[in-house]
Motif scaffolding. Structure first.
Motif, PDB file in Angstrom:
ATOM      1  N   GLY A 116       0.812  -1.206   0.000  1.00  0.00           N
ATOM      2  CA  GLY A 116       0.000   0.000   0.000  1.00  0.00           C
ATOM      3  C   GLY A 116       0.848   1.259   0.000  1.00  0.00           C
ATOM      4  O   GLY A 116       0.575   2.220  -0.723  1.00  0.00           O
ATOM      5  N   LEU A 117       1.917   1.245   0.805  1.00  0.00           N
ATOM      6  CA  LEU A 117       2.828   2.390   0.856  1.00  0.00           C
ATOM      7  C   LEU A 117       3.584   2.555  -0.459  1.00  0.00           C
ATOM      8  O   LEU A 117       3.772   3.664  -0.943  1.00  0.00           O
ATOM      9  N   LEU A 118       3.998   1.442  -1.053  1.00  0.00           N
ATOM     10  CA  LEU A 118       4.663   1.512  -2.362  1.00  0.00           C
ATOM     11  C   LEU A 118       3.720   2.034  -3.438  1.00  0.00           C
ATOM     12  O   LEU A 118       4.127   2.825  -4.299  1.00  0.00           O
ATOM     13  N   THR A 119       2.476   1.616  -3.393  1.00  0.00           N
ATOM     14  CA  THR A 119       1.487   2.111  -4.355  1.00  0.00           C
ATOM     15  C   THR A 119       1.287   3.611  -4.197  1.00  0.00           C
ATOM     16  O   THR A 119       1.276   4.355  -5.185  1.00  0.00           O
ATOM     17  N   LEU A 120       1.128   4.057  -2.950  1.00  0.00           N
ATOM     18  CA  LEU A 120       0.974   5.485  -2.691  1.00  0.00           C
ATOM     19  C   LEU A 120       2.209   6.260  -3.150  1.00  0.00           C
ATOM     20  O   LEU A 120       2.089   7.341  -3.736  1.00  0.00           O
ATOM     21  N   THR A 121       3.387   5.713  -2.922  1.00  0.00           N
ATOM     22  CA  THR A 121       4.619   6.359  -3.374  1.00  0.00           C
ATOM     23  C   THR A 121       4.650   6.459  -4.890  1.00  0.00           C
ATOM     24  O   THR A 121       4.998   7.512  -5.443  1.00  0.00           O
ATOM     25  N   GLY A 122       4.286   5.388  -5.566  1.00  0.00           N
ATOM     26  CA  GLY A 122       4.258   5.412  -7.032  1.00  0.00           C
ATOM     27  C   GLY A 122       3.295   6.444  -7.575  1.00  0.00           C
ATOM     28  O   GLY A 122       3.594   7.167  -8.531  1.00  0.00           O
ATOM     29  N   VAL A 123       2.125   6.548  -6.942  1.00  0.00           N
ATOM     30  CA  VAL A 123       1.130   7.528  -7.375  1.00  0.00           C
ATOM     31  C   VAL A 123       1.650   8.950  -7.161  1.00  0.00           C
ATOM     32  O   VAL A 123       1.499   9.813  -8.036  1.00  0.00           O
ATOM     33  N   THR A 124       2.284   9.198  -6.023  1.00  0.00           N
ATOM     34  CA  THR A 124       2.809  10.547  -5.778  1.00  0.00           C
ATOM     35  C   THR A 124       3.941  10.890  -6.739  1.00  0.00           C
ATOM     36  O   THR A 124       4.055  12.031  -7.183  1.00  0.00           O
ATOM     37  N   ILE A 125       4.768   9.909  -7.067  1.00  0.00           N
ATOM     38  CA  ILE A 125       5.827  10.160  -8.044  1.00  0.00           C
ATOM     39  C   ILE A 125       5.219  10.484  -9.408  1.00  0.00           C
ATOM     40  O   ILE A 125       5.674  11.413 -10.103  1.00  0.00           O
ATOM     41  N   LEU A 126       4.184   9.751  -9.803  1.00  0.00           N
ATOM     42  CA  LEU A 126       3.514  10.046 -11.076  1.00  0.00           C
ATOM     43  C   LEU A 126       2.882  11.437 -11.069  1.00  0.00           C
ATOM     44  O   LEU A 126       2.974  12.167 -12.063  1.00  0.00           O
ATOM     45  N   ILE A 127       2.264  11.813  -9.966  1.00  0.00           N
ATOM     46  CA  ILE A 127       1.687  13.157  -9.861  1.00  0.00           C
ATOM     47  C   ILE A 127       2.780  14.212  -9.999  1.00  0.00           C
ATOM     48  O   ILE A 127       2.620  15.206 -10.721  1.00  0.00           O
ATOM     49  N   ASN A 128       3.899  13.993  -9.323  1.00  0.00           N
ATOM     50  CA  ASN A 128       5.013  14.940  -9.425  1.00  0.00           C
ATOM     51  C   ASN A 128       5.549  15.023 -10.848  1.00  0.00           C
ATOM     52  O   ASN A 128       5.866  16.115 -11.339  1.00  0.00           O
ATOM     53  N   LEU A 129       5.649  13.894 -11.519  1.00  0.00           N
ATOM     54  CA  LEU A 129       6.125  13.899 -12.906  1.00  0.00           C
ATOM     55  C   LEU A 129       5.168  14.658 -13.825  1.00  0.00           C
ATOM     56  O   LEU A 129       5.602  15.408 -14.704  1.00  0.00           O
ATOM     57  N   VAL A 130       3.877  14.475 -13.612  1.00  0.00           N
ATOM     58  CA  VAL A 130       2.885  15.194 -14.420  1.00  0.00           C
ATOM     59  C   VAL A 130       2.971  16.701 -14.160  1.00  0.00           C
ATOM     60  O   VAL A 130       2.934  17.502 -15.097  1.00  0.00           O
ATOM     61  N   ILE A 131       3.109  17.082 -12.905  1.00  0.00           N
ATOM     62  CA  ILE A 131       3.228  18.507 -12.576  1.00  0.00           C
ATOM     63  C   ILE A 131       4.447  19.112 -13.258  1.00  0.00           C
ATOM     64  O   ILE A 131       4.365  20.181 -13.876  1.00  0.00           O
ATOM     65  N   VAL A 132       5.583  18.437 -13.166  1.00  0.00           N
ATOM     66  CA  VAL A 132       6.805  18.958 -13.775  1.00  0.00           C
ATOM     67  C   VAL A 132       6.686  18.996 -15.294  1.00  0.00           C
ATOM     68  O   VAL A 132       7.118  19.949 -15.947  1.00  0.00           O
TER      69      VAL A 132
END
Length: 147
Positions: A116-132
């Motif tokens: 669950g924590l890895l999934t949340l981390t992956g989602v936050t990384i994807l959000i950060n990549l989209v923002i950038v």
């Protein structure tokens, strides 16, 4: 981020084992949980900084307070009000606290919590990549204003 998450949490895990008198075999599990939490929290808090700049750092203080309450370390999820019940699954600290409780006091399902924590981390990384990727103006990277 990754270096601090890996090296820094080794000291934290060692301190927890020393203070609580836990078996040395729990070190690796505590280390994995702490490293995942730190890396996830960095990426989670980076969302506001990437979206709105340095003011996001101040807002992250509030976001971190929400994480602490929603982590269910002091107040069980059942006793939380509706707001915190609604957000606890979106907060990285919740997964880390639950995994630490399982490791330190016994429990099952630690691997599922890590996933669950890895999934949340992956989602936050994807959000950060989209923002950038979508952000045209990067105020933190504009060095030409200084000259």
């Amino acid at each position: 981020m990754a270096l601090i998450a890996i090296v820094g949490t080794a000291f934290v895990s060692w301190a927890i084992i020393a203070m609580m008198g836990l078996a040395g075999s729990t070190f690796t599990n505590l280390w994995i949980t702490s490293a995942l939490l730190l890396f996830s929290a960095y990426n989670f808090n980076a969302i506001l900084v990437l979206l709105i700049g340095q003011i996001g750092t101040a807002l992250n203080t509030f976001l971190t307070m929400l994480q602490v309450v929603a982590s269910a370390g002091m107040v069980p999820v059942l006793a939380m009000n509706g707001f915190f019940k609604g957000i606890h699954g979106l907060m990285p600290m919740y997964y880390a606290v639950q995994a630490d409780f399982n490791i330190m006091y016994g429990g099952t399902g630690t691997t599922g919590i890590w996933l669950g924590l890895l999934t949340l981390t992956g989602v936050t990384i994807l959000i950060n990549l989209v923002i950038v990727a979508l952000r045209k103006h990067q105020p933190m990277l504009q060095f030409d204003r200084l000259s």
